[in-house]
Design an enzyme around this catalytic site. Structure first.
Site, PDB file in Angstrom:
ATOM      1  N   ASP A 138       0.796  22.404  15.733  1.00 44.48           N
ATOM      2  CA  ASP A 138      -0.352  23.133  15.457  1.00 44.48           C
ATOM      3  C   ASP A 138      -0.250  24.425  16.300  1.00 44.48           C
ATOM      4  O   ASP A 138       0.786  24.307  17.314  1.00 44.48           O
ATOM      5  CB  ASP A 138      -1.664  22.247  15.733  1.00 44.48           C
ATOM      6  CG  ASP A 138      -2.904  22.980  15.332  1.00 44.48           C
ATOM      7  OD1 ASP A 138      -2.938  24.303  14.630  1.00 44.48           O
ATOM      8  OD2 ASP A 138      -4.061  22.267  15.123  1.00 44.48           O
TER       9      ASP A 138
HETATM   10  C1  BGC Z   1      -5.827  24.753  13.649  1.00 48.75           C
HETATM   11  C2  BGC Z   1      -5.138  24.303  12.510  1.00 48.75           C
HETATM   12  C3  BGC Z   1      -4.683  25.514  11.497  1.00 48.75           C
HETATM   13  C4  BGC Z   1      -4.001  26.505  12.487  1.00 48.75           C
HETATM   14  C5  BGC Z   1      -3.386  27.717  11.639  1.00 48.75           C
HETATM   15  C6  BGC Z   1      -5.253  25.839  14.681  1.00 48.75           C
HETATM   16  O1  BGC Z   1      -5.924  26.425  15.316  1.00 48.75           O
HETATM   17  O2  BGC Z   1      -6.121  23.618  14.428  1.00 48.75           O
HETATM   18  O3  BGC Z   1      -6.070  23.510  11.653  1.00 48.75           O
HETATM   19  O4  BGC Z   1      -4.076  25.195  10.528  1.00 48.75           O
HETATM   20  O5  BGC Z   1      -4.657  26.902  13.402  1.00 48.75           O
HETATM   21  O6  BGC Z   1      -4.614  28.565  11.287  1.00 48.75           O
END
Ligand code: BGC
Length: 716
Positions: A286
């Protein structure tokens, strides 16, 4: 002399055109051979480039050169920043034509519940209990996103979530293991189809692996305390279902799991995901989760964080650049075996081949707009939005009669276009049908429909009051310590009732709310979630009885925030019935699985094909449901299990299957379920599923308080 000869030879090849294409470019060669061939040609820096997913920024002046050097494996297109299809293809052309090996870039975006056509938020999709429709929504989302050059979506989210204070409860399928598994797999199938390289399909990255939904106190990013049993019984099965459905990628989560962060967790990433489940796609961290291993306190610096993450099994790093900037040295200094880098690169390349990126790197539609918001997309969005809505109370005011003299429509959401929730893809609020527009278009010709924006004193036959929480009160890190309706909306409802209106409350929410102060003043109460583009039409379809509401809660609605976490499948204690507080019991206001419609259903007794069986033997459970009311409607038959005595304590009740059926008035349907050994199995001390002898209570029905049960006895 040597250089001269090589140059002459190379020119000769170019001139005669006899240069042999490398094996990895041959679309007919087996995938594993293409991967090996390409890997053998890569230098370490290019390999680390494949493990990097920087953030796309339109003002990034270094990006073209970085792609040319082969240092961008993937790009994450962030929430709110558009990447035009032409620009995507320009960047891809640099990768394919100017970088040394021509490895295409993978473009990832959060297509969570639609791209341009927005469907209900995922929690709403789960409330439809209609996985086929969920799959159709993901197919449409994939076709729109792919037409605009997106190759990978960071969806589905299958984090079991049992604390509505947590803002991200809106992004998954709620509190239940099976619902998360079934809807997760349906979305994966919808995005990827049976072959994700086909036109209109995109890859799915399942998230957040794992345990993210158990954040302490519902505060996002907090640590979790999860035993291996809790992981394997509750948090892992939805991921397994998505991996089995073919998901090409998995995202490692932000949270710590009992002392080891999920993004450096060899137990979950390596032992379980790769070795036990045989997952051979790639794991993406993530957002900055690799860098954050330093804040977690398990890495002294970025280099150590990168080594720990990669070793545990995080193949690609989202937005931070630690792999690219530190791992060359770590390999040189033997702090990281080069073979582990190769393992990660293979995983990434496999997915790129699987998605057909090498063979079809330019995939945007020549006229992408033609692919967006098609009539079929809008039809599906309307049906899914309507099926997602859950009617929690109705004293008979609904469906609204066409003969009503007057309807007042009020509340912030009556004209609001804030109907898409937290992730909005490339949705445009101007496409949304407001509740006001939906109601006006369906009200009877004789009915006077008025919008009450200011004055609260108007009396009418019915007041439809549209309340809720906006898209910034839920979603990532939007946690609430008070889950009642905000902004004085409870008072508005009370006033309307006290003025003598029949009050229909429609709630636009991203989580279960504490509605105890609303219920006494609502003649009808409809949970609409954030329903997406077709919101107003779907609400009107239900209010005017074009369709009967058929949503069922995928999550318990509490009586008070003080009861949290609260979910239906807890284990029984040694003193059953004692789960209470001094001034309140431990029961929800509205339970999991609950929802009303405009007709009545009657159930037969439950029948088992055998009441005594040997462990491992197949047993069928059958129940007949009849529509005894006056309207065609859908009903969800739910099947639950209670294992009366096992080697380990188990939930008092667990959903093991369900089926949504549509019945005309007077029509009956016999629904038959296989009660499989897998459903009956308990995990033994080594976490292997075993079916034990003993008594199992099997229950079925349409509403949790009225289930029909039978005992199944397994005997050796
Ligand atoms: C979130 C994810 C997301 C990623 C990309 C992160 O802050 O936890 O769920 O896919 O950002 O935007």
């Amino acid at each position: 002399m040597k250089t001269f000869l090589l140059t002459v030879a190379a020119c000769g090849l170019l001139l005669t055109g006899t240069a042999k294409e490398p094996l990895y470019r041959d679309p007919t060669a087996p995938l594993a051979e293409r991967v090996d061939d390409l890997l053998s040609r890569m230098i370490l820096r290019e390999k680390l480039g494949q493990l990097s997913q920087p953030l796309y920024r339109s003002d990034d002046t270094t990006l073209d050169a970085r792609i040319t050097r082969g240092e961008v494996g993937s790009l994450v297109v962030a929430h709110g920043s558009a990447l035009a299809p032409a620009e995507r293809d320009r960047l891809q052309r640099i990768a394919v034509e100017r970088s040394r090996l021509g490895i295409p870039v993978l473009f990832g975006f959060d297509v969570i519940h639609g791209y341009r056509t927005l469907f209900p938020i995922p929690l709403g999709i789960a409330a439809s209990w209609n996985p086929e429709l969920a799959e159709a929504s993901a197919r449409i989302a994939a076709s729109e996103a792919s037409a605009c050059g997106i190759d990978l979506t960071f969806s589905p989210m299958v984090d079991v979530a049992r604390d509505p204070r947590w803002g991200r409860i809106s992004e998954g399928s709620g509190e239940d293991v099976l619902l998360n598994a079934v809807f997760g797999a349906a979305l994966v199938r919808g995005y990827q189809g049976d072959d994700p390289s086909k036109q209109g399909r995109i890859g799915a990255c399942v998230k957040h692996f794992v345990g993210y939904g158990a954040a302490l106190g519902g505060r996002d990013y907090q640590f979790t305390e999860l035993s291996e049993r809790a992981l394997r019984e509750t948090y892992l099965p939805p991921f397994k279902a998505c991996v089995d459905a073919g998901a090409v990628s998995v995202m490692s989560a932000f949270n710590d799991i009992s002392g080891t962060p999920a993004s450096a967790n060899a137990l979950t990433l390596d032992r379980i995901l790769r070795k036990e489940w045989g997952f051979d796609g790639f794991v993406l961290s993530d957002w900055k989760a690799v860098t954050e291993l330093q804040e977690h306190g398990i890495a002294a610096d970025g280099a150590e964080a990168a080594v720990k993450a990669l070793t545990a099994g995080v193949d690609m790093e989202m937005t931070s650049d630690l792999y690219l900037t530190t791992l060359e040295q770590s390999v040189r200094e033997k702090r990281l075996p080069a073979a582990l880098v190769d393992r990660a690169v293979r995983a990434v390349l496999r997915v790129k081949f699987r998605l057909g990126l090498f063979d079809r790197p330019f995939r945007s539609h020549p006229e992408p707009d033609r692919m967006l918001l098609t009539p079929e997309a809008r039809r599906t969005a309307r049906q899914l939005a309507a099926e997602s809505m859950v009617l929690l109370k109705n004293d008979g005011v609904l469906p609204l009669s066409p003969d009503l003299r007057s309807i007042t429509v009020t509340g912030e959401w009556a004209v609001s276009r804030d109907l898409y929730g937290w992730w909005v893809g490339m949705g445009d609020g101007r496409d949304a049908v407001t509740v006001w527009d939906g109601i006006r278009s369906q009200a009877g010709r004789r009915t006077d429909v008025r919008l009450m924006s200011q004055s609260r004193s108007r009396r009418s036959d019915v007041a439809v009051v549209c309340v809720g929480e906006n898209g910034y009160l839920f979603g990532e890190n939007n946690n609430r310590s008070d889950i009642r309706l905000p902004y004085g909306q409870e008072q508005l409802i009370r006033e309307l009732k006290e003025q003598g209106n029949k009050v229909v409350v429609v709630v636009f929410n991203g989580r279960p709310l504490d509605l105890s102060a609303v219920v006494p003043y609502a003649d009808a109460l409809l949970i609409a979630w954030h329903p997406g583009t077709e919101a107003g039409n779907a609400v009107a379809d239900l209010l005017f009885g074009k369709r009967s509401p058929s949503g069922r809660l995928p999550v318990s609605f509490p009586k008070s925030v003080g009861q949290l976490p609260l979910f239906y499948s807890d284990r029984t204690s040694g003193r059953p019935g004692n789960d209470r507080y001094v001034s309140m019991d431990g029961q929800p206001l509205f339970p999991f699985g609950y929802g009303l419609g405009y007709t009545t259903f009657e159930y037969s007794e439950l029948r088992l094909s055998k009441s005594v069986a040997a462990p491992g033997e197949q047993v069928a459970a059958e129940i007949t449901v009849t529509n005894t009311g006056g309207m065609k409607a859908k009903e969800t038959v739910q099947l639950y299990l209670h294992d009366k005595a096992a080697s380990f304590t188990r939930p008092a009740r667990m959903l093991i299957d369900f089926r949504k059926v549509e019945l005309a008035p007077g029509e009956s349907r016999t629904v038959s379920f296989d009660v499989t050994p897998r459903q009956l199995a308990v995990l033994d001390a080594a976490f292997r599923p075993v079916v034990e002898a003993g008594e199992f209570e099997i229950s079925a029905g349409g509403t949790p308080s009225e289930l029909h049960s039978r005992i199944l006895t397994l005997k050796r």
